[in-house]
Motif scaffolding. Sequence first.
Motif, PDB file in Angstrom:
ATOM      1  N   ILE A  99      -2.485   4.955 -68.888  1.00  0.00           N
ATOM      2  CA  ILE A  99      -2.648   3.584 -69.349  1.00  0.00           C
ATOM      3  C   ILE A  99      -3.894   3.526 -70.226  1.00  0.00           C
ATOM      4  O   ILE A  99      -4.893   4.194 -69.944  1.00  0.00           O
ATOM      5  CB  ILE A  99      -2.742   2.586 -68.160  1.00  0.00           C
ATOM      6  CG1 ILE A  99      -2.602   1.146 -68.631  1.00  0.00           C
ATOM      7  CG2 ILE A  99      -3.992   2.805 -67.344  1.00  0.00           C
ATOM      8  CD1 ILE A  99      -2.347   0.152 -67.505  1.00  0.00           C
ATOM      9  N   ASN A 100      -3.798   2.781 -71.317  1.00  0.00           N
ATOM     10  CA  ASN A 100      -4.979   2.573 -72.155  1.00  0.00           C
ATOM     11  C   ASN A 100      -4.911   1.173 -72.739  1.00  0.00           C
ATOM     12  O   ASN A 100      -3.858   0.561 -72.799  1.00  0.00           O
ATOM     13  CB  ASN A 100      -5.097   3.642 -73.242  1.00  0.00           C
ATOM     14  CG  ASN A 100      -3.991   3.541 -74.268  1.00  0.00           C
ATOM     15  OD1 ASN A 100      -3.932   2.585 -75.030  1.00  0.00           O
ATOM     16  ND2 ASN A 100      -3.105   4.518 -74.299  1.00  0.00           N
ATOM     17  N   ILE A 101      -6.062   0.686 -73.118  1.00  0.00           N
ATOM     18  CA  ILE A 101      -6.134  -0.665 -73.662  1.00  0.00           C
ATOM     19  C   ILE A 101      -7.238  -0.723 -74.710  1.00  0.00           C
ATOM     20  O   ILE A 101      -8.288  -0.099 -74.544  1.00  0.00           O
ATOM     21  CB  ILE A 101      -6.360  -1.705 -72.535  1.00  0.00           C
ATOM     22  CG1 ILE A 101      -6.273  -3.131 -73.065  1.00  0.00           C
ATOM     23  CG2 ILE A 101      -7.633  -1.443 -71.780  1.00  0.00           C
ATOM     24  CD1 ILE A 101      -6.187  -4.201 -71.975  1.00  0.00           C
ATOM     25  N   SER A 102      -6.958  -1.437 -75.781  1.00  0.00           N
ATOM     26  CA  SER A 102      -7.953  -1.715 -76.807  1.00  0.00           C
ATOM     27  C   SER A 102      -8.230  -3.208 -76.778  1.00  0.00           C
ATOM     28  O   SER A 102      -7.315  -4.023 -76.896  1.00  0.00           O
ATOM     29  CB  SER A 102      -7.430  -1.317 -78.196  1.00  0.00           C
ATOM     30  OG  SER A 102      -7.225   0.071 -78.256  1.00  0.00           O
ATOM     31  N   TYR A 103      -9.504  -3.554 -76.613  1.00  0.00           N
ATOM     32  CA  TYR A 103      -9.924  -4.946 -76.565  1.00  0.00           C
ATOM     33  C   TYR A 103     -10.286  -5.379 -77.980  1.00  0.00           C
ATOM     34  O   TYR A 103     -11.159  -4.794 -78.608  1.00  0.00           O
ATOM     35  CB  TYR A 103     -11.106  -5.110 -75.615  1.00  0.00           C
ATOM     36  CG  TYR A 103     -10.795  -4.620 -74.221  1.00  0.00           C
ATOM     37  CD1 TYR A 103     -10.045  -5.401 -73.356  1.00  0.00           C
ATOM     38  CD2 TYR A 103     -11.220  -3.360 -73.792  1.00  0.00           C
ATOM     39  CE1 TYR A 103      -9.733  -4.955 -72.074  1.00  0.00           C
ATOM     40  CE2 TYR A 103     -10.913  -2.906 -72.512  1.00  0.00           C
ATOM     41  CZ  TYR A 103     -10.173  -3.702 -71.660  1.00  0.00           C
ATOM     42  OH  TYR A 103      -9.866  -3.263 -70.403  1.00  0.00           O
ATOM     43  N   ILE A 104      -9.606  -6.403 -78.483  1.00  0.00           N
ATOM     44  CA  ILE A 104      -9.763  -6.829 -79.865  1.00  0.00           C
ATOM     45  C   ILE A 104     -10.683  -8.050 -79.971  1.00  0.00           C
ATOM     46  O   ILE A 104     -11.566  -8.106 -80.817  1.00  0.00           O
ATOM     47  CB  ILE A 104      -8.385  -7.170 -80.492  1.00  0.00           C
ATOM     48  CG1 ILE A 104      -7.351  -6.076 -80.208  1.00  0.00           C
ATOM     49  CG2 ILE A 104      -8.518  -7.484 -81.971  1.00  0.00           C
ATOM     50  CD1 ILE A 104      -7.638  -4.724 -80.781  1.00  0.00           C
ATOM     51  N   SER A 105     -10.442  -9.038 -79.120  1.00  0.00           N
ATOM     52  CA  SER A 105     -11.275 -10.241 -79.097  1.00  0.00           C
ATOM     53  C   SER A 105     -11.249 -10.810 -77.688  1.00  0.00           C
ATOM     54  O   SER A 105     -10.555 -10.287 -76.816  1.00  0.00           O
ATOM     55  CB  SER A 105     -10.799 -11.268 -80.129  1.00  0.00           C
ATOM     56  OG  SER A 105      -9.473 -11.647 -79.866  1.00  0.00           O
ATOM     57  N   GLY A 126     -18.092 -15.336 -69.222  1.00  0.00           N
ATOM     58  CA  GLY A 126     -17.081 -16.382 -69.281  1.00  0.00           C
ATOM     59  C   GLY A 126     -15.820 -15.991 -70.026  1.00  0.00           C
ATOM     60  O   GLY A 126     -14.992 -16.844 -70.336  1.00  0.00           O
ATOM     61  N   SER A 127     -15.667 -14.709 -70.309  1.00  0.00           N
ATOM     62  CA  SER A 127     -14.465 -14.203 -70.969  1.00  0.00           C
ATOM     63  C   SER A 127     -13.581 -13.482 -69.957  1.00  0.00           C
ATOM     64  O   SER A 127     -14.051 -13.046 -68.903  1.00  0.00           O
ATOM     65  CB  SER A 127     -14.851 -13.197 -72.058  1.00  0.00           C
ATOM     66  OG  SER A 127     -15.632 -13.802 -73.044  1.00  0.00           O
ATOM     67  N   ALA A 128     -12.301 -13.336 -70.312  1.00  0.00           N
ATOM     68  CA  ALA A 128     -11.382 -12.599 -69.455  1.00  0.00           C
ATOM     69  C   ALA A 128     -11.945 -11.203 -69.198  1.00  0.00           C
ATOM     70  O   ALA A 128     -12.367 -10.506 -70.131  1.00  0.00           O
ATOM     71  CB  ALA A 128     -10.007 -12.508 -70.105  1.00  0.00           C
ATOM     72  N   HIS A 129     -11.975 -10.800 -67.946  1.00  0.00           N
ATOM     73  CA  HIS A 129     -12.519  -9.508 -67.540  1.00  0.00           C
ATOM     74  C   HIS A 129     -11.605  -8.385 -68.024  1.00  0.00           C
ATOM     75  O   HIS A 129     -10.378  -8.471 -67.904  1.00  0.00           O
ATOM     76  CB  HIS A 129     -12.657  -9.470 -66.015  1.00  0.00           C
ATOM     77  CG  HIS A 129     -13.413  -8.298 -65.518  1.00  0.00           C
ATOM     78  ND1 HIS A 129     -12.883  -7.044 -65.453  1.00  0.00           N
ATOM     79  CD2 HIS A 129     -14.691  -8.205 -65.074  1.00  0.00           C
ATOM     80  CE1 HIS A 129     -13.791  -6.202 -64.980  1.00  0.00           C
ATOM     81  NE2 HIS A 129     -14.901  -6.894 -64.738  1.00  0.00           N
ATOM     82  N   GLY A 130     -12.184  -7.326 -68.561  1.00  0.00           N
ATOM     83  CA  GLY A 130     -11.409  -6.197 -69.075  1.00  0.00           C
ATOM     84  C   GLY A 130     -10.530  -5.544 -68.035  1.00  0.00           C
ATOM     85  O   GLY A 130      -9.405  -5.122 -68.331  1.00  0.00           O
ATOM     86  N   GLY A 131     -10.991  -5.452 -66.802  1.00  0.00           N
ATOM     87  CA  GLY A 131     -10.183  -4.868 -65.727  1.00  0.00           C
ATOM     88  C   GLY A 131      -8.963  -5.720 -65.422  1.00  0.00           C
ATOM     89  O   GLY A 131      -7.874  -5.199 -65.139  1.00  0.00           O
TER      90      GLY A 131
END
Length: 148
Positions: free
Chosen positions: A85-91, A52-57
């Motif tokens: 491209i890179n991404i860090s997921y924090i919350s 139920g969270s925003a999908h990382g992709g």
Amino acid sequence: MSVPHLRTVFQRFLDYKGYDAAILSNLKVVSSTPGSVKCTVPVEKENTNRLGSAHGGWLATIVDVAGSLSVASHGMDFTGVSADINISYISSAKLGETLEIDATCLKMGRRLAFTQVELKAKDKLVAIGRHTKYINEKVLQAAEKSKM
């Protein structure tokens, strides 16, 4: 560059009817200055993972598109192709929340543009991404033609 210019550039992404149109049709350009753009997009069911969270992709795609729009905010109609491209997921961001997106073109070189994108929900940092765009001759020529 003006908000109407960026909305036109983004509309071209949607008009192609590809991936961007399938998952980002609700993204709104809110404000812009040269090198910076602010957008919003709601987290909807089709943008979530099984928790139920925003999908990382989906979040990575937002980094891609918002980074491109920050390049376009320099007056460009075409923004090149992704080199990195890179991404860090924090919350997490939950279904029904609205993401606030702040994209900045950190440096615009002759062939590379470096961008940073922050995604927040309810003033909570969700993710930070960096996106490098390669701007080739065709993009530069198209940009020059569009200024004529």
